[in-house]
Write an enzyme that holds these catalytic residues in place. Structure first.
Site, PDB file in Angstrom:
ATOM      1  N   HIS A 150      -3.937  40.356  31.231  1.00  0.00           N
ATOM      2  CA  HIS A 150      -3.816  39.178  30.365  1.00  0.00           C
ATOM      3  C   HIS A 150      -4.858  39.176  29.240  1.00  0.00           C
ATOM      4  CE1 HIS A 150      -0.829  37.518  32.956  1.00  0.00           C
ATOM      5  NE2 HIS A 150      -1.652  37.256  33.953  1.00  0.00           N
ATOM      6  N   ASP A 186       3.510  42.964  37.833  1.00  0.00           N
ATOM      7  CA  ASP A 186       2.806  41.739  38.214  1.00  0.00           C
ATOM      8  C   ASP A 186       3.741  40.560  37.950  1.00  0.00           C
ATOM      9  OD1 ASP A 186      -0.351  40.711  38.493  1.00  0.00           O
ATOM     10  OD2 ASP A 186       0.928  39.322  37.372  1.00  0.00           O
ATOM     11  N   HIS A 188       3.268  37.836  36.549  1.00  0.00           N
ATOM     12  CA  HIS A 188       3.048  37.200  35.254  1.00  0.00           C
ATOM     13  C   HIS A 188       3.182  38.221  34.123  1.00  0.00           C
ATOM     14  CE1 HIS A 188       0.562  34.807  38.185  1.00  0.00           C
ATOM     15  NE2 HIS A 188       1.401  33.895  37.709  1.00  0.00           N
ATOM     16  N   ASP A 278       1.472  39.815  43.462  1.00  0.00           N
ATOM     17  CA  ASP A 278       1.798  38.399  43.364  1.00  0.00           C
ATOM     18  C   ASP A 278       3.287  38.165  43.113  1.00  0.00           C
ATOM     19  OD1 ASP A 278       1.490  39.502  40.858  1.00  0.00           O
ATOM     20  OD2 ASP A 278       0.070  38.020  40.121  1.00  0.00           O
TER      21      ASP A 278
END
Length: 381
Positions: A150, A186, A188, A278
């Site tokens: 990120h 991931d 996200h 995740d």
């Protein structure tokens, strides 16, 4: 028997440094760091050292251990970070560290010891990439924290300070690789990595993520299908926003229908798998419902793509994954898949999760149609 199997399947070089445990994210209500005063038990921040300790121990003592070789990581030099990050942002981190810490954005706390850990994460990822580039092995895994995907060139985001994948990709490009592909699973959107290469046709960034959209100023990107890149990079950022609960079969369908054809058309000479557990069925930060079986199949497909397009060269980089136990199991399954082992080494302790991929398939087909109409290099895929 295990040694014989290991010699047949090959090994994975794991890069690790204990100093990354020094990043203390604290306690509070989930990832806020806040104490409302009426709770007797405050939970650890999701991105805590326990999650990585279990990943470390399952690779050291689990049934996959004969297939693992261990290598020490190192700290990145500040000059190495400037390939991806702006000098102003790096200076902000250094100054915040000197002042004893800073909350950079929601849930993202630079505490004493955090910058040292982040430098170790970036440097350890660079060491893993160099190991592969120098021909010492085909597959390396950077077991690192804090995560990085990120982190954008000019700001932190989502528990991430430095973009570990970004600096590693640039090392590959600067070492003679003509094209690099990044597959991010991931839960996200890998917005920081995408942002760093948004105007490049040398890096194909593919992100499979839940359809969460922007979550504020630190994460302005939506992760939507129309965020395709800019300029020379137009068409080289492929977002695959998946419905909540997509599950093993849905992810498998997305890999076969969207990821595999894109890699085949792009023809990278280096492949990077950005992995976060995740996306699992039991993670507190996501609802994508992958189980060990799903991660194992994704690992197999990515390993096969590496064998077909990058001479077997594959760098795996750790990102999220916050269920302290199940994340380690899902990592184990992913690496089993990359090694293409004939049978699972570990059974799933939480067993099956009911899934219905029908809606996910509809969404994936609509993404496929959109990409064929709008992505130049995919129009005849």
């Amino acid at each position: 028997m295990a040694a014989s199997a290991a010699s047949t399947a090959g090994t994975i070089a794991v890069f690790w440094h204990e100093g990354m445990l020094g990043h203390d994210t604290g306690n509070g209500v989930f990832d806020t760091g806040e104490d409302p005063s009426f709770l007797d038990v405050l939970e650890k921040h999701p991105e805590n050292s326990d999650r990585v300790k279990n990943m470390l121990s399952i690779l050291r003592r689990g049934p996959i251990s004969p297939f693992i070789s261990w290598h020490s990581g190192r700290s990145a030099l500040l000059s190495e970070l400037l390939s991806f990050h702006s000098p102003e942002y790096i200076n902000e981190l250094v100054e915040a560290d000197k002042q004893g810490g800073k909350t950079l954005c929601a849930g993202t706390f630079l505490n004493p010891g955090s910058l040292d850990a982040a430098l170790l994460a970036a440097g350890t990822t660079l060491s893993a990439m160099k190991y592969v580039l120098d021909g010492h092995g085909k597959v390396a895994y950077a077991l690192v924290r804090p995560p990085g995907h990120h982190a954008q060139p000019t700001q932190a985001d989502g528990y991430c300070f430095l973009n570990n994948a970004g600096v590693a990709v640039l090392l590959a490009l600067n070492s003679g690789c003509a094209k690099v592909a990044v597959i991010d699973i991931d839960v996200h959107y890998g917005n920081g990595t995408a942002e760093g290469f948004y105007q490049s046709d040398k890096v194909l960034t593919i992100s499979l993520h839940m359809n969460h959209g922007s979550w504020g100023p630190s994460h302005p990107q939506n992760g939507s299908v129309d965020e395709l890149g800019e300029g020379e990079g137009f068409g080289y950022n492929l977002n695959i926003p998946l419905p909540n609960g997509t599950g093993n079969r849905g992810y498998g369908y997305a890999m076969i229908e969207l990821v595999v054809p894109a890699i085949q058309k792009f023809e990278p000479d280096m492949l990077v798998l950005v992995v976060g557990q995740d996306s699992s069925a039991f993670d507190p930060n996501g609802r994508q419902c992958l189980t060990m079986e799903g991660y194992r199949e994704i690992g197999k497909m990515v390993g096969s793509l590496a064998n077909s397009h990058s001479g077997g060269r594959l760098l795996i980089i750790q990102e999220g994954g916050y269920h302290v136990t199940y994340s380690a199991y899902c990592l184990h399954a992913t690496l089993e898949g990359v090694l293409n082992l004939p049978l699972p080494l570990l059974s799933d302790p939480i067993a099956c999760y009911p899934e219905d991929e029908a809606f996910s398939v509809e969404v994936i087909e609509s993404i496929k149609k959109y990409q064929k109409a709008n992505v130049p290099f995919m129009k005849d895929a």
